[in-house]
Scaffold this motif. Structure first.
Motif, PDB file in Angstrom:
ATOM      1  N   HIS A  74      19.917  -3.864  -2.597  1.00 19.87           N
ATOM      2  CA  HIS A  74      18.907  -3.444  -1.624  1.00 19.87           C
ATOM      3  C   HIS A  74      19.473  -2.308  -0.801  1.00 19.87           C
ATOM      4  CE1 HIS A  74      16.792  -7.176  -2.469  1.00 19.87           C
ATOM      5  NE2 HIS A  74      15.787  -6.746  -1.736  1.00 19.87           N
ATOM      6  N   ARG A  75      18.589  -1.597  -0.111  1.00 21.67           N
ATOM      7  CA  ARG A  75      19.101  -0.611   0.847  1.00 21.67           C
ATOM      8  C   ARG A  75      18.180  -0.545   2.057  1.00 21.67           C
ATOM      9  NH1 ARG A  75      17.479   4.945  -2.309  1.00 21.67           N
ATOM     10  NH2 ARG A  75      15.302   4.389  -2.488  1.00 21.67           N
ATOM     11  N   PHE A  76      18.736  -0.017   3.133  1.00 21.05           N
ATOM     12  CA  PHE A  76      17.934   0.156   4.337  1.00 21.05           C
ATOM     13  C   PHE A  76      17.355   1.556   4.372  1.00 21.05           C
ATOM     14  CE2 PHE A  76      21.019  -3.032   6.142  1.00 21.05           C
ATOM     15  CZ  PHE A  76      20.077  -4.028   6.372  1.00 21.05           C
ATOM     16  N   LYS A  77      16.188   1.663   4.957  1.00 20.00           N
ATOM     17  CA  LYS A  77      15.682   2.972   5.332  1.00 20.00           C
ATOM     18  C   LYS A  77      15.296   2.852   6.795  1.00 20.00           C
ATOM     19  CE  LYS A  77      12.152   6.340   4.104  1.00 20.00           C
ATOM     20  NZ  LYS A  77      12.903   7.589   4.045  1.00 20.00           N
ATOM     21  N   ILE A  78      15.803   3.807   7.577  1.00 18.03           N
ATOM     22  CA  ILE A  78      15.511   3.752   9.006  1.00 18.03           C
ATOM     23  C   ILE A  78      14.300   4.634   9.279  1.00 18.03           C
ATOM     24  CG2 ILE A  78      16.483   4.077  11.319  1.00 18.03           C
ATOM     25  CD1 ILE A  78      18.098   2.118   9.577  1.00 18.03           C
ATOM     26  N   ILE A  79      13.310   4.082   9.930  1.00 18.21           N
ATOM     27  CA  ILE A  79      12.159   4.910  10.300  1.00 18.21           C
ATOM     28  C   ILE A  79      11.967   4.805  11.805  1.00 18.21           C
ATOM     29  CG2 ILE A  79      10.967   4.670   8.078  1.00 18.21           C
ATOM     30  CD1 ILE A  79       9.190   2.571   9.348  1.00 18.21           C
ATOM     31  N   SER A  80      11.290   5.813  12.365  1.00 17.25           N
ATOM     32  CA  SER A  80      11.076   5.762  13.812  1.00 17.25           C
ATOM     33  C   SER A  80       9.832   4.936  14.102  1.00 17.25           C
ATOM     34  CB  SER A  80      10.919   7.171  14.366  1.00 17.25           C
ATOM     35  OG  SER A  80       9.734   7.721  13.839  1.00 17.25           O
ATOM     36  N   GLU A  81       9.734   4.521  15.364  1.00 19.10           N
ATOM     37  CA  GLU A  81       8.583   3.714  15.770  1.00 19.10           C
ATOM     38  C   GLU A  81       7.296   4.472  15.445  1.00 19.10           C
ATOM     39  OE1 GLU A  81       9.230   0.476  18.883  1.00 19.10           O
ATOM     40  OE2 GLU A  81       8.915   2.381  19.906  1.00 19.10           O
ATOM     41  N   GLN A  82       7.343   5.775  15.729  1.00 22.49           N
ATOM     42  CA  GLN A  82       6.170   6.619  15.500  1.00 22.49           C
ATOM     43  C   GLN A  82       5.739   6.567  14.022  1.00 22.49           C
ATOM     44  OE1 GLN A  82       4.615   7.710  17.992  1.00 22.49           O
ATOM     45  NE2 GLN A  82       3.015   8.597  16.708  1.00 22.49           N
ATOM     46  N   ALA A  84       6.294   4.260  11.902  1.00 23.19           N
ATOM     47  CA  ALA A  84       5.766   2.934  11.578  1.00 23.19           C
ATOM     48  C   ALA A  84       4.307   2.838  12.014  1.00 23.19           C
ATOM     49  CB  ALA A  84       6.601   1.863  12.258  1.00 23.19           C
ATOM     50  N   ILE A  85       4.029   3.366  13.200  1.00 24.04           N
ATOM     51  CA  ILE A  85       2.647   3.308  13.707  1.00 24.04           C
ATOM     52  C   ILE A  85       1.723   4.107  12.776  1.00 24.04           C
ATOM     53  CG2 ILE A  85       1.131   4.033  15.604  1.00 24.04           C
ATOM     54  CD1 ILE A  85       3.610   3.514  17.456  1.00 24.04           C
ATOM     55  N   GLU A  86       2.170   5.312  12.419  1.00 30.15           N
ATOM     56  CA  GLU A  86       1.362   6.163  11.520  1.00 30.15           C
ATOM     57  C   GLU A  86       1.042   5.423  10.226  1.00 30.15           C
ATOM     58  OE1 GLU A  86       1.182   9.555  13.869  1.00 30.15           O
ATOM     59  OE2 GLU A  86       0.098   9.008  12.066  1.00 30.15           O
ATOM     60  N   GLU A  87       2.082   4.814   9.672  1.00 28.75           N
ATOM     61  CA  GLU A  87       1.877   4.211   8.361  1.00 28.75           C
ATOM     62  C   GLU A  87       0.970   2.986   8.433  1.00 28.75           C
ATOM     63  OE1 GLU A  87       5.354   3.857   5.836  1.00 28.75           O
ATOM     64  OE2 GLU A  87       4.173   2.654   4.432  1.00 28.75           O
ATOM     65  N   SER A  88       1.074   2.233   9.505  1.00 28.82           N
ATOM     66  CA  SER A  88       0.189   1.080   9.652  1.00 28.82           C
ATOM     67  C   SER A  88      -1.256   1.543   9.734  1.00 28.82           C
ATOM     68  CB  SER A  88       0.507   0.309  10.923  1.00 28.82           C
ATOM     69  OG  SER A  88       1.833  -0.077  10.909  1.00 28.82           O
ATOM     70  N   TYR A  93       0.678  -0.127   4.332  1.00 32.04           N
ATOM     71  CA  TYR A  93       1.465  -1.343   4.445  1.00 32.04           C
ATOM     72  C   TYR A  93       1.572  -2.001   3.095  1.00 32.04           C
ATOM     73  CZ  TYR A  93       3.414  -4.600   7.778  1.00 32.04           C
ATOM     74  OH  TYR A  93       4.283  -5.341   8.532  1.00 32.04           O
ATOM     75  N   ASP A  94       2.720  -1.895   2.486  1.00 32.66           N
ATOM     76  CA  ASP A  94       2.716  -2.316   1.088  1.00 32.66           C
ATOM     77  C   ASP A  94       3.840  -3.303   0.786  1.00 32.66           C
ATOM     78  OD1 ASP A  94       4.600   0.120  -0.558  1.00 32.66           O
ATOM     79  OD2 ASP A  94       4.025  -1.708  -1.609  1.00 32.66           O
ATOM     80  N   LEU A  95       3.708  -4.460   1.385  1.00 29.15           N
ATOM     81  CA  LEU A  95       4.695  -5.500   1.083  1.00 29.15           C
ATOM     82  C   LEU A  95       4.561  -5.880  -0.382  1.00 29.15           C
ATOM     83  CD1 LEU A  95       4.506  -7.859   4.152  1.00 29.15           C
ATOM     84  CD2 LEU A  95       6.565  -6.863   3.197  1.00 29.15           C
ATOM     85  N   THR A  96       5.664  -5.893  -1.054  1.00 26.54           N
ATOM     86  CA  THR A  96       5.609  -6.235  -2.470  1.00 26.54           C
ATOM     87  C   THR A  96       4.976  -7.624  -2.615  1.00 26.54           C
ATOM     88  OG1 THR A  96       7.648  -5.053  -2.622  1.00 26.54           O
ATOM     89  CG2 THR A  96       7.055  -6.361  -4.511  1.00 26.54           C
ATOM     90  N   SER A  97       4.004  -7.720  -3.516  1.00 25.42           N
ATOM     91  CA  SER A  97       3.295  -8.991  -3.619  1.00 25.42           C
ATOM     92  C   SER A  97       4.241 -10.058  -4.140  1.00 25.42           C
ATOM     93  CB  SER A  97       2.102  -8.859  -4.548  1.00 25.42           C
ATOM     94  OG  SER A  97       2.545  -8.869  -5.885  1.00 25.42           O
ATOM     95  N   PRO A  98       4.054 -11.300  -3.675  1.00 26.66           N
ATOM     96  CA  PRO A  98       4.981 -12.365  -4.078  1.00 26.66           C
ATOM     97  C   PRO A  98       5.011 -12.507  -5.597  1.00 26.66           C
ATOM     98  CG  PRO A  98       3.356 -13.167  -2.473  1.00 26.66           C
ATOM     99  CD  PRO A  98       2.993 -11.772  -2.793  1.00 26.66           C
ATOM    100  N   GLU A  99       3.824 -12.364  -6.222  1.00 28.52           N
ATOM    101  CA  GLU A  99       3.762 -12.541  -7.665  1.00 28.52           C
ATOM    102  C   GLU A  99       4.645 -11.499  -8.359  1.00 28.52           C
ATOM    103  OE1 GLU A  99       0.474 -12.576 -11.244  1.00 28.52           O
ATOM    104  OE2 GLU A  99       0.065 -11.544  -9.378  1.00 28.52           O
TER     105      GLU A  99
END
Ligand code: ADP
Ligand code: MG
Length: 452
Positions: A74-82, A84-88, A93-99
Motif C-alpha cells: 500500500h502507499r499513502f497519498k497526502i491531499i489537502s483539506e481543500q 478532499a472537499i472538491e472531490e467529495s 468518492y470511490d471506495l473500492t467496493s468490498p466485493e
C-alpha cells in the motif's frame, strides 16, 4: 475505520524518529483518512503547505513504515483539506467496493500495475500489444502467452496488468497470480492428502492463471509434473495461462520437454532493454505519479539518470528515487551535479561491472591469439573453418564461464541470433566428447583465459 488506525500507527512510529517540533508542525493535525483506492490510502493534511512538506520529506519513510504493517503493498497519498472537499463535491468518492477488494485479495494481484502506468516503446511494444489482446479476450487469442526477458524489464508488471484488467472488466473472472517459487513451496508443503486437495482446489476453478518466473521450476521434477497436470486441465477448458520467464522456452534447462513444448504452443513475446528515449519517458511517468512537483527534476537530470542506468527499469526507478531523497534530505537544489553526487556510489560499482565486458573481451582476444587470427575476423560472418572453429570455441567458453543468454553472446559476434549461437555451443559440447584435440584446445584456453 481500520485504515485510520493504520495511519495512527504509522504516525506513532515516525514520531519516534522526528523532533517534537517537526512532528507537531506536520503530523499533529494530519489525522483523517479520506478514502482508500487502488492500494492508495489518501490522508488529509490541514493545508497545502503541510501536504507539500510531508510529500517531499516524509512520504517515502511513511510508505516504508506502512508496508511493514500491512500484508499487501500500500502507499499513502497526502491531499489537502481543500482537495478532499472538491472531490467529495464532484462525487469522486470511490471506495473500492468490498466485493471487488475480495476478488483482488484472492487473486494476489497488485493493483498498482496497470496498462496505464506501463510505458510502451520499441523494446516492449509487441509484448504490450499481445498482453492487451489477451486481457481483452482471455483464453482466445494466445494460450499460453509466454513473456520472456531479462530481469527488471517489466514482465511481472505486464503480467499483472492482464489480471487487473480482466477483473476490472468482469468481476466474475477468477484470476490467480502466483510466483513459481511460491508454487513449488506450496506444493512441497502439501504433503498430506487434505493439504494436497487444498493446493489443487486453488487451481481448479481458476479462469486466468498468471505464473511468474517459470525458470524456477528447473530441476523440480515433482512440481513440474503437478504443474503439467494443472496446465493441461486449464488449457483444455480454454482458461487463459500467462507465463513469464528469463529466457525463451527452448532454452529452459532441466525442464521436461513436454512442458517446454506446451509453452511454445501459444505465443512467445520478448521484452528487451528500453532505449534512451524510452527510459526518459519511463522516468517522466514515474515523476508524475510519485511526486507533487514533477517539474522540479529537469531534463538534464533525467538524461543523466537515463544514461547511467540502461538495462534494468527497476534500477532506473531506484536511481530517480535516490536523487529525490538525497536532495530533499540534505535540502539541496535539484541540479545535475547533485544528482551525480546522489548516485555516485551506485554508478561507480556499475562501472566496475563493465569489467565483465572486459572479461569477455579478454576471452575473445585470448582465443583469437591462440588461433593466430584477429578478433574482428573471428567475430565476422566469414565461414571458413579457420574462423568458424575459433568462433564456436569462443562462444562455448563465454557460455561456460559466464552463463550469458545465447542472444547476449550473439551480440559479441556481429549480432548472431540465439539459435546460431546455441548450435555452435552444442557442436563444441559434442566435439569435446569425441575429439581429443578439441578437448585440449578448450582446456588450454580455459587456463589462458584465467578461468582455472
Ligand atoms: P521483471 O518482472 O521483468 O523483473 P518488473 O515487472 O518487476 O520486472 O519491473 C521492474 C520495475 O520496473 C517495476 O517497478 C515496474 O513497474 C517498472 N517497469 C518496467 N517496465 C516498465 C515500463 N515499460 N513502464 C513503466 N514501468 C516499468
Ligand atoms: Mg518479475
Amino acid at each position: 475505520m481500520q485504515y485510520t488506525e493504520i495511519w495512527n500507527d504509522v504516525k506513532q512510529q515516525i514520531h519516534k524518529e522526528l523532533d517534537q517540533e517537526i512532528y507537531d508542525s506536520f503530523f499533529v493535525d494530519t489525522n483523517d483518512v479520506f478514502k482508500v483506492s487502488k492500494n492508495t490510502i489518501y490522508v488529509i493534511a490541514p493545508n497545502e503547505f503541510v501536504k507539500k512538506r510531508i510529500d517531499m520529506l516524509y512520504l517515502e519513510r511513511l510508505n516504508e513504515l506502512l508496508n511493514t504493517l500491512v500484508e499487501e503493498y500500500h502507499r499513502f497519498k497526502i491531499i489537502s483539506e481543500q482537495e478532499a472537499i472538491e472531490e467529495s463535491k464532484t462525487g469522486g468518492y470511490d471506495l473500492t467496493s468490498p466485493e471487488k477488494s475480495h476478488h483482488l485479495k484472492d487473486s494476489n494481484l497488485n493493483q498498482n500495475y496497470s496498462f496505464k502506468s506501463f510505458v510502451v516503446g520499441p523494446s516492449n511494444r509487441l509484448a504490450y500489444t499481445s498482453a492487451t489482446k489477451v486481457a481483452d479476450q482471455p483464453g482466445v487469442v494466445a494460450n499460453p502467452l509466454y513473456i520472456f526477458g531479462d530481469v527488471g524489464l517489466g514482465k511481472t508488471h505486464l503480467m499483472q496488468c492482464i489480471g487487473n484488467y480482466i477483473i476490472e472488466n468482469d468481476l466474475n473472472q477468477k484470476v490467480l497470480y502466483i510466483k513459481t517459487d511460491q508454487f513449488v513451496e506450496d506444493y512441497v508443503k502439501s504433503s498430506t492428502k487434505k493439504q494436497f486437495s487444498d493446493f489443487n482446489n486453488k487451481f481448479k476453478d481458476v479462469d486466468v492463471l498468471l505464473i511468474d518466473d517459470i525458470q524456477f521450476l528447473a530441476k523440480k521434477e515433482k512440481s513440474q509434473e503437478e504443474f503439467f497436470k494443472i496446465f493441461e486441465v486449464l488449457q483444455q477448458n480454454q482458461k487463459q495461462i500467462v507465463i513469464t520467464s528469463d529466457r525463451p522456452a527452448s532454452e529452459l534447462k532441466n525442464m521436461m520437454s513436454r512442458l517446454t513444448s506446451r509453452f511454445e504452443w501459444g505465443l512467445s513475446v520478448d521484452i528487451n532493454a528500453p532505449d534512451l528515449d524510452h527510459r526518459i519517458q519511463i522516468l517522466r511517468k514515474k515523476l508524475i505519479s510519485e511526486t507533487a512537483n514533477p517539474e522540479l527534476i529537469n531534463e538534464d537530470i533525467l538524461l543523466y539518470i537515463a544514461s547511467s542506468f540502461d538495462n534494468n527499469v527497476r534500477e532506473l526507478e531506484g536511481a530517480l528515487k535516490r536523487v529525490m531523497f538525497y536532495c530533499t534530505a540534505f535540502d539541496l537544489p535539484y541540479t545535475k551535479d547533485n544528482a551525480e553526487l546522489a548516485l555516485e556510489s551506485i554508478v561507480k560499482p556499475k562501472k566496475d561491472k563493465l569489467l565483465n565486458t572486459n572479461k569477455i573481451e579478454n576471452v575473445l582476444s585470448t582465443v583469437a591469439d591462440y588461433f593466430h587470427i584477429t578478433i574482428s575476423d573471428m567475430a565476422s560472418k566469414a565461414r571458413t573453418r579457420k574462423y568458424v572453429y575459433p568462433r564456436q570455441i569462443a562462444m562455448y567458453l563465454i557460455k561456460t564461464f559466464y552463463d550469458l543468454p545465447y542472444k547476449k553472446i550473439g551480440t559479441y559476434f556481429k549480432n548472431r541470433d540465439h539459435s546460431t549461437v546455441m548450435h555452435s555451443i552444442e557442436k563444441i559440447t559434442n566435439e569435446i566428447q569425441m575429439d581429443v584435440d578439441v578437448k585440449k584446445d578448450v582446456e588450454n584456453l580455459t587456463i589462458k583465459c584465467g578461468e582455472i
